[in-house]
Design a protein around this motif. Structure first.
Motif, mmCIF file in Angstrom:
data_model
loop_
_atom_site.group_PDB
_atom_site.id
_atom_site.type_symbol
_atom_site.label_atom_id
_atom_site.label_comp_id
_atom_site.label_asym_id
_atom_site.label_seq_id
_atom_site.Cartn_x
_atom_site.Cartn_y
_atom_site.Cartn_z
ATOM 1 N N VAL A 111 0.870 -1.177 0.000
ATOM 2 C CA VAL A 111 0.000 0.000 0.000
ATOM 3 C C VAL A 111 0.904 1.223 0.000
ATOM 4 O O VAL A 111 1.788 1.344 0.839
ATOM 5 C CB VAL A 111 -0.933 0.014 1.226
ATOM 6 C CG1 VAL A 111 -1.841 1.247 1.177
ATOM 7 C CG2 VAL A 111 -1.766 -1.256 1.297
ATOM 8 N N ASP A 112 0.677 2.108 -0.947
ATOM 9 C CA ASP A 112 1.511 3.304 -1.101
ATOM 10 C C ASP A 112 0.630 4.534 -0.891
ATOM 11 O O ASP A 112 0.062 5.082 -1.844
ATOM 12 C CB ASP A 112 2.135 3.311 -2.499
ATOM 13 C CG ASP A 112 3.081 4.485 -2.722
ATOM 14 O OD1 ASP A 112 3.139 5.372 -1.851
ATOM 15 O OD2 ASP A 112 3.737 4.523 -3.774
ATOM 16 N N PRO A 113 0.487 4.995 0.355
ATOM 17 C CA PRO A 113 -0.407 6.128 0.616
ATOM 18 C C PRO A 113 0.000 7.402 -0.109
ATOM 19 O O PRO A 113 -0.863 8.167 -0.553
ATOM 20 C CB PRO A 113 -0.322 6.305 2.140
ATOM 21 C CG PRO A 113 0.197 5.007 2.657
ATOM 22 C CD PRO A 113 1.098 4.478 1.601
ATOM 23 N N GLN A 114 1.312 7.633 -0.232
ATOM 24 C CA GLN A 114 1.751 8.876 -0.870
ATOM 25 C C GLN A 114 1.360 8.914 -2.331
ATOM 26 O O GLN A 114 0.950 9.964 -2.860
ATOM 27 C CB GLN A 114 3.268 9.023 -0.728
ATOM 28 C CG GLN A 114 3.785 10.329 -1.330
ATOM 29 C CD GLN A 114 5.250 10.565 -1.008
ATOM 30 O OE1 GLN A 114 5.862 9.798 -0.275
ATOM 31 N NE2 GLN A 114 5.808 11.639 -1.558
ATOM 32 N N ASN A 115 1.455 7.765 -3.004
ATOM 33 C CA ASN A 115 1.091 7.688 -4.419
ATOM 34 C C ASN A 115 -0.372 7.281 -4.611
ATOM 35 O O ASN A 115 -0.831 7.125 -5.735
ATOM 36 C CB ASN A 115 2.002 6.675 -5.129
ATOM 37 C CG ASN A 115 1.993 6.837 -6.635
ATOM 38 O OD1 ASN A 115 1.964 7.945 -7.153
ATOM 39 N ND2 ASN A 115 1.980 5.716 -7.352
ATOM 40 N N ASN A 116 -1.092 7.075 -3.495
ATOM 41 C CA ASN A 116 -2.483 6.632 -3.558
ATOM 42 C C ASN A 116 -2.634 5.425 -4.480
ATOM 43 O O ASN A 116 -3.397 5.444 -5.446
ATOM 44 C CB ASN A 116 -3.405 7.769 -4.015
ATOM 45 C CG ASN A 116 -3.760 8.700 -2.867
ATOM 46 O OD1 ASN A 116 -3.999 8.258 -1.749
ATOM 47 N ND2 ASN A 116 -3.743 9.997 -3.142
ATOM 48 N N ALA A 117 -1.888 4.368 -4.159
ATOM 49 C CA ALA A 117 -1.895 3.157 -4.978
ATOM 50 C C ALA A 117 -1.762 1.930 -4.090
ATOM 51 O O ALA A 117 -1.240 2.000 -2.965
ATOM 52 C CB ALA A 117 -0.764 3.185 -5.999
ATOM 53 N N ILE A 118 -2.243 0.805 -4.593
ATOM 54 C CA ILE A 118 -2.137 -0.468 -3.901
ATOM 55 C C ILE A 118 -1.844 -1.545 -4.935
ATOM 56 O O ILE A 118 -2.369 -1.491 -6.059
ATOM 57 C CB ILE A 118 -3.433 -0.794 -3.115
ATOM 58 C CG1 ILE A 118 -3.273 -2.044 -2.249
ATOM 59 C CG2 ILE A 118 -4.629 -0.914 -4.034
ATOM 60 C CD1 ILE A 118 -4.421 -2.241 -1.268
ATOM 61 N N ILE A 119 -0.991 -2.499 -4.576
ATOM 62 C CA ILE A 119 -0.668 -3.620 -5.457
ATOM 63 C C ILE A 119 -1.075 -4.909 -4.751
ATOM 64 O O ILE A 119 -0.754 -5.105 -3.570
ATOM 65 C CB ILE A 119 0.831 -3.648 -5.812
ATOM 66 C CG1 ILE A 119 1.198 -2.401 -6.628
ATOM 67 C CG2 ILE A 119 1.184 -4.912 -6.593
ATOM 68 C CD1 ILE A 119 2.670 -2.285 -6.951
ATOM 69 N N ALA A 120 -1.786 -5.772 -5.471
ATOM 70 C CA ALA A 120 -2.279 -7.009 -4.867
ATOM 71 C C ALA A 120 -2.374 -8.104 -5.912
ATOM 72 O O ALA A 120 -2.414 -7.844 -7.116
ATOM 73 C CB ALA A 120 -3.653 -6.776 -4.228
#
Length: 476
Positions: A111-120
């Protein structure tokens, strides 16, 4: 599109052994007691079979399984959570192929809050992905009744919609990047979290909504948003679908970007929700139509409940609302939303239902309902009609229901569906707004798509899957 020939029975054991060498014997299921849940859809209406269920653990194993099957001409049927209502996630009868389940690819990787992204991974359950984002103060907005069991790979493959499309768009709008195993076992690495990448064709968009017919999604990169800290919800009674449309216009003007969901339900739909699913109660009985209005915001300075109450008061003064109840607590918000999320289960329990997934321009929803109700009443006097609509985006789930023991359900369903689809298409709509095509809507695809568009579809399928091994019998 020709389907691959079934593998000879004599080679079945060799196939099972070869797959076991890739994923481990315990992850190759062939006992009917183990495989039955994979071969039947959740509606218990579409059934198929395969040589086995193969459960790879990662992308490399998925690629190896696909390459193994491709070398032998074996069909591969990708499956995530198996919540499809169109038969897109189960194998064909007597398929002679392999069902490839991605459920072991279930890890939230980052979870990358700064980039507002999630990888799953593609086997990650939607509710688990949303919880991982929320733990970092972020929202993944896809909201479905099945989110406790559906998996993210299936959401991508069908371009899932749900109740928050009004504000956030469909899955295609939420995907930043994908990793995909192609029909020959090669891996396309498009797993990026960039917002802008204008370097050629948008390959990820090709795979979103392709239902596993062009490639098998193994990992996803998705957009996140600030986690809402405020929510306000109301159940509003209206006299007609026209009044509901007027209320939507009113809410857009008064509530702006805080409007998160606008769901229209017929009284008949709400009645069976309360009848068949324990814990549900209609707080405003006696009206023909209801709208669930939901606001959300991450701005703590707002009083969303007061704003919603003021907007509804204005609509009452204008005569487009008959009555309303605004939730005053989190528990009351949950009670109102439970009414909406119980729709699929109540419809399944009530009878033999043919639920349609049409979309029309929002202004045409009242006309669609008028025409469809009249056509069904004339052709099927014994039928009951239930309706729930993501009215904010034009998607209408129009359900025509008969007794469970109705004879020749397949032929009956084809008649009902043809009628409903014709009406939607005549109003500039679509026969499939968010559930995909699968097996159920293939005839409609051939009927309504132009020869040019069908030719383009076949060209893409031929280019990416020349031997037709990926999810045959679906879409095309």
């Amino acid at each position: 599109m020709n389907h691959p020939a079934a593998v000879p029975t004599a080679s079945r054991e060799n196939v099972l052994e070869g797959l076991a060498d890739i994923v481990g014997a315990r992850h190759v299921l062939s006992d009917p007691n183990d495989t039955e849940p994979f071969y039947e859809d959740w509606l218990h209406r579409t059934k198929g079979d395969a040589l086995c269920v193969c459960q790879p653990a990662d992308t490399a194993e998925v690629a190896a399984v696909v390459a193994f099957c491709a070398a032998r001409g074996l069909p591969v049927f990708p499956q995530a959570g198996n919540t499809s209502s169109c038969g897109g996630s189960v194998p064909l009868p007597a398929s002679g192929g392999v069902l490839l389940s991605v459920r072991r690819l279930n890890r939230v990787e980052r979870v990358d809050p700064q980039n507002n992204a999630i990888i799953a991974g593609a086997g990650c359950v939607l509710a688990d992905l949303k919880a991982a984002a929320a733990a970092e103060g972020r929202l993944f907005p896809l909201t479905l009744s099945s989110e406790g069991s559906c998996q993210i790979g299936g959401n991508v493959s069908t371009n899932a919609g749900g109740t928050a499309v009004l504000r956030y768009g469909t899955m295609r709008d939420l995907v930043l990047g994908l990793e995909v195993v192609l029909a020959d076992g090669r891996i396309w690495d498009g797993l990026r979290t960039l917002r802008k990448d204008n370097t050629g064709y948008d390959m990820k968009a090709l795979f979103v909504g392709s239902e596993g017919t062009l490639g098998i999604v193994t990992r996803v990169a998705l957009k996140l948003f600030p986690l809402p800290t405020l929510q306000a919800t109301a159940l509003v009674a209206v006299a007609s679908a026209d009044d509901a449309a007027a209320l939507l216009r009113h809410c857009h003007g008064e509530l702006g970007s805080s409007l998160d969901a606008f769901e229209l339900l017929s009284a008949s739909q709400l009645d069976i929700v309360c009848r068949h699913v324990p814990g549900n109660r209609n707080p405003l009985p006696g009206h023909p139509w209801y709208v669930l209005v939901d606001l959300q915001s991450a701005e703590r300075s707002q009083d969303l409940t007061a704003r919603l109450e003021a907007a509804i008061a204005g609509a009452l003064e204008d005569g487009i609302v008959a009555d309303a109840v605004v939730a005053q607590s989190g528990a009351q918000i949950e009670d109102i939303w439970r009414l909406r999320h119980s729709v699929s289960e109540s419809n399944r329990r009530h009878g033999l239902n043919f639920t349609h997934d049409v979309g029309v321009p929002i202004a045409q929803i009242p006309e669609f309902l008028h025409r469809a109700d009249a056509a069904v009443a004339e052709a099927f006097a014994q039928a009951e009609v239930f309706c729930v609509s993501h009215m904010g985006d034009g998607n209408v789930h129009y359900t025509v229901t008969f007794a469970h023991d109705t004879a020749e359900p397949a032929a009956l369903g084809a008649r009902v569906t043809g009628m409903v689809h014709d009406i939607a298409m005549s109003l500039g709509g679509t026969f499939g707004a968010e559930h995909g095509v699968g097996q159920r809507y293939r005839a409609s695809l051939r009927r309504y798509k132009s020869p040019v568009e069908l030719d383009l579809f076949r060209s893409m399928k031929s280019a990416l899957d020349p031997n037709g091994i990926l999810n045959p019998g679906k879409v095309l």
